[in-house]
Design a protein around this motif. Structure first.
Motif, PDB file in Angstrom:
ATOM      1  N   LEU A 149       0.839  -1.203   0.000  1.00  0.00           N
ATOM      2  CA  LEU A 149       0.000   0.000   0.000  1.00  0.00           C
ATOM      3  C   LEU A 149       0.878   1.258   0.000  1.00  0.00           C
ATOM      4  CD1 LEU A 149      -2.857   1.269   0.308  1.00  0.00           C
ATOM      5  CD2 LEU A 149      -2.510   1.156   2.778  1.00  0.00           C
ATOM      6  N   GLY A 150       1.838   1.274   0.915  1.00  0.00           N
ATOM      7  CA  GLY A 150       2.688   2.454   1.044  1.00  0.00           C
ATOM      8  C   GLY A 150       3.500   2.719  -0.214  1.00  0.00           C
ATOM      9  N   ALA A 151       4.056   1.667  -0.793  1.00  0.00           N
ATOM     10  CA  ALA A 151       4.899   1.840  -1.986  1.00  0.00           C
ATOM     11  C   ALA A 151       4.088   2.399  -3.149  1.00  0.00           C
ATOM     12  CB  ALA A 151       5.521   0.496  -2.362  1.00  0.00           C
ATOM     13  N   LEU A 152       2.899   1.846  -3.340  1.00  0.00           N
ATOM     14  CA  LEU A 152       2.072   2.319  -4.449  1.00  0.00           C
ATOM     15  C   LEU A 152       1.630   3.764  -4.236  1.00  0.00           C
ATOM     16  CD1 LEU A 152      -0.144  -0.831  -5.151  1.00  0.00           C
ATOM     17  CD2 LEU A 152       1.433   0.252  -6.749  1.00  0.00           C
ATOM     18  N   VAL A 153       1.227   4.076  -3.031  1.00  0.00           N
ATOM     19  CA  VAL A 153       0.678   5.402  -2.763  1.00  0.00           C
ATOM     20  C   VAL A 153       1.784   6.468  -2.773  1.00  0.00           C
ATOM     21  CG1 VAL A 153      -0.496   6.805  -1.023  1.00  0.00           C
ATOM     22  CG2 VAL A 153      -1.315   4.502  -1.542  1.00  0.00           C
ATOM     23  N   ARG A 154       2.968   6.097  -2.288  1.00  0.00           N
ATOM     24  CA  ARG A 154       4.077   7.063  -2.313  1.00  0.00           C
ATOM     25  C   ARG A 154       4.424   7.456  -3.753  1.00  0.00           C
ATOM     26  NH1 ARG A 154       6.221   4.172   1.815  1.00  0.00           N
ATOM     27  NH2 ARG A 154       7.433   2.889   0.387  1.00  0.00           N
ATOM     28  N   GLU A 155       4.472   6.445  -4.621  1.00  0.00           N
ATOM     29  CA  GLU A 155       4.830   6.709  -6.012  1.00  0.00           C
ATOM     30  C   GLU A 155       3.714   7.449  -6.749  1.00  0.00           C
ATOM     31  OE1 GLU A 155       7.715   5.948  -7.673  1.00  0.00           O
ATOM     32  OE2 GLU A 155       8.528   5.395  -5.715  1.00  0.00           O
ATOM     33  N   ASN A 156       2.519   6.977  -6.511  1.00  0.00           N
ATOM     34  CA  ASN A 156       1.366   7.546  -7.236  1.00  0.00           C
ATOM     35  C   ASN A 156       0.163   7.640  -6.284  1.00  0.00           C
ATOM     36  OD1 ASN A 156       2.317   7.527 -10.187  1.00  0.00           O
ATOM     37  ND2 ASN A 156       2.710   5.418  -9.536  1.00  0.00           N
ATOM     38  N   PRO A 157       0.019   8.760  -5.614  1.00  0.00           N
ATOM     39  CA  PRO A 157      -1.088   8.874  -4.641  1.00  0.00           C
ATOM     40  C   PRO A 157      -2.458   8.582  -5.243  1.00  0.00           C
ATOM     41  CG  PRO A 157       0.425  10.729  -4.440  1.00  0.00           C
ATOM     42  CD  PRO A 157       0.863   9.967  -5.651  1.00  0.00           C
ATOM     43  N   GLU A 158      -2.569   8.806  -6.561  1.00  0.00           N
ATOM     44  CA  GLU A 158      -3.882   8.549  -7.181  1.00  0.00           C
ATOM     45  C   GLU A 158      -4.187   7.053  -7.269  1.00  0.00           C
ATOM     46  OE1 GLU A 158      -0.955   8.976 -10.647  1.00  0.00           O
ATOM     47  OE2 GLU A 158      -1.233   9.805  -8.641  1.00  0.00           O
ATOM     48  N   LEU A 159      -3.191   6.218  -6.929  1.00  0.00           N
ATOM     49  CA  LEU A 159      -3.406   4.765  -6.978  1.00  0.00           C
ATOM     50  C   LEU A 159      -3.931   4.185  -5.656  1.00  0.00           C
ATOM     51  CD1 LEU A 159      -0.290   3.439  -8.951  1.00  0.00           C
ATOM     52  CD2 LEU A 159      -2.629   3.721  -9.769  1.00  0.00           C
ATOM     53  N   THR A 160      -4.264   5.055  -4.723  1.00  0.00           N
ATOM     54  CA  THR A 160      -4.708   4.557  -3.416  1.00  0.00           C
ATOM     55  C   THR A 160      -5.874   3.571  -3.546  1.00  0.00           C
ATOM     56  OG1 THR A 160      -4.017   6.605  -2.365  1.00  0.00           O
ATOM     57  CG2 THR A 160      -5.566   5.235  -1.137  1.00  0.00           C
ATOM     58  N   GLU A 161      -6.886   3.976  -4.304  1.00  0.00           N
ATOM     59  CA  GLU A 161      -8.060   3.088  -4.447  1.00  0.00           C
ATOM     60  C   GLU A 161      -7.681   1.775  -5.113  1.00  0.00           C
ATOM     61  OE1 GLU A 161     -11.642   4.544  -6.179  1.00  0.00           O
ATOM     62  OE2 GLU A 161     -11.570   6.416  -5.035  1.00  0.00           O
ATOM     63  N   ASP A 162      -6.766   1.860  -6.080  1.00  0.00           N
ATOM     64  CA  ASP A 162      -6.345   0.634  -6.777  1.00  0.00           C
ATOM     65  C   ASP A 162      -5.567  -0.282  -5.827  1.00  0.00           C
ATOM     66  OD1 ASP A 162      -6.942   1.296  -9.801  1.00  0.00           O
ATOM     67  OD2 ASP A 162      -6.078   3.083  -8.873  1.00  0.00           O
ATOM     68  N   ALA A 163      -4.724   0.328  -4.990  1.00  0.00           N
ATOM     69  CA  ALA A 163      -3.959  -0.481  -4.034  1.00  0.00           C
ATOM     70  C   ALA A 163      -4.897  -1.205  -3.070  1.00  0.00           C
ATOM     71  CB  ALA A 163      -2.991   0.408  -3.257  1.00  0.00           C
ATOM     72  N   VAL A 164      -5.882  -0.478  -2.571  1.00  0.00           N
ATOM     73  CA  VAL A 164      -6.853  -1.096  -1.657  1.00  0.00           C
ATOM     74  C   VAL A 164      -7.643  -2.181  -2.395  1.00  0.00           C
ATOM     75  CG1 VAL A 164      -8.951  -0.667  -0.323  1.00  0.00           C
ATOM     76  CG2 VAL A 164      -7.026   0.930  -0.171  1.00  0.00           C
ATOM     77  N   ALA A 165      -7.970  -1.907  -3.649  1.00  0.00           N
ATOM     78  CA  ALA A 165      -8.716  -2.914  -4.438  1.00  0.00           C
ATOM     79  C   ALA A 165      -7.892  -4.186  -4.616  1.00  0.00           C
ATOM     80  CB  ALA A 165      -9.110  -2.334  -5.790  1.00  0.00           C
TER      81      ALA A 165
END
Lengths: 130, 217
Positions: B48-64
């Motif tokens: 979660l942290g790695a994805l969101v740090r790189e691309n905050p707009e990917l938060t929903e995708d990471a959770v999905a």
């Protein structure tokens, strides 16, 4: 159930898929794909397993009993979990065994169980006849 | 006979579930593993942290993604347990209704020590509300990160949806083969269940709470 049963299906099978179903007398033996090196075998009867079966299988490994089921642990070979009243057992072979041995062992267990069920029936019929 | 959680927990905890020489735990027709909760948490929250740090707009995708992993886990683990010999011997004789499949599974989960789950509300075929105390995900999160503004029990959350989908969408009571095909059929149905974590200890709530409902009523 032969060692080769389900070989064609095995190449495209996914976890849990039924590879083969055979009836060994009064015992239904279902083989499911587990992974490339081992399958899982379900042993089902319409009647409860006889207590003699527990005594026989216990000689193959360590017996762990709970109030409603028991587990036979045969290190390096298999684990068999049995719900005797439900007439159902699952054989989970170890990776150290090959697919041929796994199928033969499942068949052997089913044959012994069927023999015990038939033996019990003959005795019951004899008593009725007598 | 209704579901007797005490009997189920006592029996399962007394099964001596431990790794064999393969490092696996054959039980409930499955090959279970014993992970450190911190190990799972590190991977989960790290992704979660790695994805969101790189691309905050990917938060929903990471959770999905983490939720999807939980759906797959629930399908095979809960489905396997509810199809197992142990279930037949221990839980099945206590079952009087379809809802007892949910309650029985909850008792087995509690025996595994994943937290203290309690069914707060169960409307057949419609809605499930579950309270969870001592969640290893939320407590693990707070050990390593500051309090968050969003829920963090991704595995438990997806697991609850998976349970309802198995019982009411996939009809686990008929013991279907738990294949990838069935998984897709069940979880891609527009009326299948999804869960949201309404309360989470990781964001300061006293406990975690999951509300499971159909995507389309």
């Amino acid at each position: 159930m032969t060692a080769d049963a389900g070989q064609d299906r095995r190449s495209v099978a996914s976890y849990g898929e039924v590879l083969d179903v055979v009836d060994v007398g009064r015992v239904r033996l279902t083989r499911r794909y587990g992974c490339i090196r081992r399958d899982q075998f379900e042993i089902v009867t319409k009647e409860p397993f006889p207590s003699a079966f527990r005594d026989w299988i216990a000689s193959r490994g360590e017996l762990r009993e709970r109030p409603t089921f028991y587990v036979i642990e045969a290190p390096g070979a298999f684990q068999l979990t049995v719900a005797p009243r439900a007439g159902r057992a699952i054989l989970m072979p170890r990776l150290a065994t090959d697919l041929t041995w796994q199928a033969q062992t499942a068949r052997e267990i089913a044959e012994v169980l069927d023999g015990m069920l038939n033996h019990g029936s003959c005795l019951a019929n004899t008593r009725q006849a007598g | 006979m209704a579901i007797d959680e005490r009997v189920i927990v006592e029996t399962v905890t007394g099964m001596g579930l431990a790794g064999n020489e393969e490092g696996l735990i054959p039980a409930f027709g499955l090959y279970l593993t014993n992970h450190y909760a911190d190990f799972y948490n590190r991977i989960s929250f790290g992704v979660l942290g790695a994805l969101v740090r790189e691309n905050p707009e990917l938060t929903e995708d990471a959770v999905a993604l983490l939720t999807e992993a939980a759906h797959v886990c629930a399908f095979h683990t809960f489905g396997g347990i509810m199809s197992s010999v142990e279930w037949d011997a221990l839980v099945q004789p206590m079952i009087e209704s379809r809802e007892d499949w949910v309650r029985g599974m909850m008792a087995v989960v509690n025996a595994f020590g994943w937290g203290r789950f309690r069914v707060a509300e169960l409307l057949p075929d419609e809605r499930l509300v579950v309270e969870l105390r001592d969640s290893y995900e939320s407590s693990g999160y707070l050990e390593s990160y500051p309090r968050t503004d969003g829920p963090r029990c991704f595995l438990a959350n997806g697991g609850m949806a998976g349970l309802m989908n198995l019982v009411y969408q996939g009809d686990i009571t008929r013991r279907p083969a738990l294949t990838e095909e069935l998984y897709r059929e069940v979880f891609s149905d527009p009326r299948s269940f999804r869960s949201r974590e309404r309360l989470c200890a990781a964001k300061g709530d006293s406990h975690c709470e999951f509300v499971v409902e159909r995507m389309q009523g």
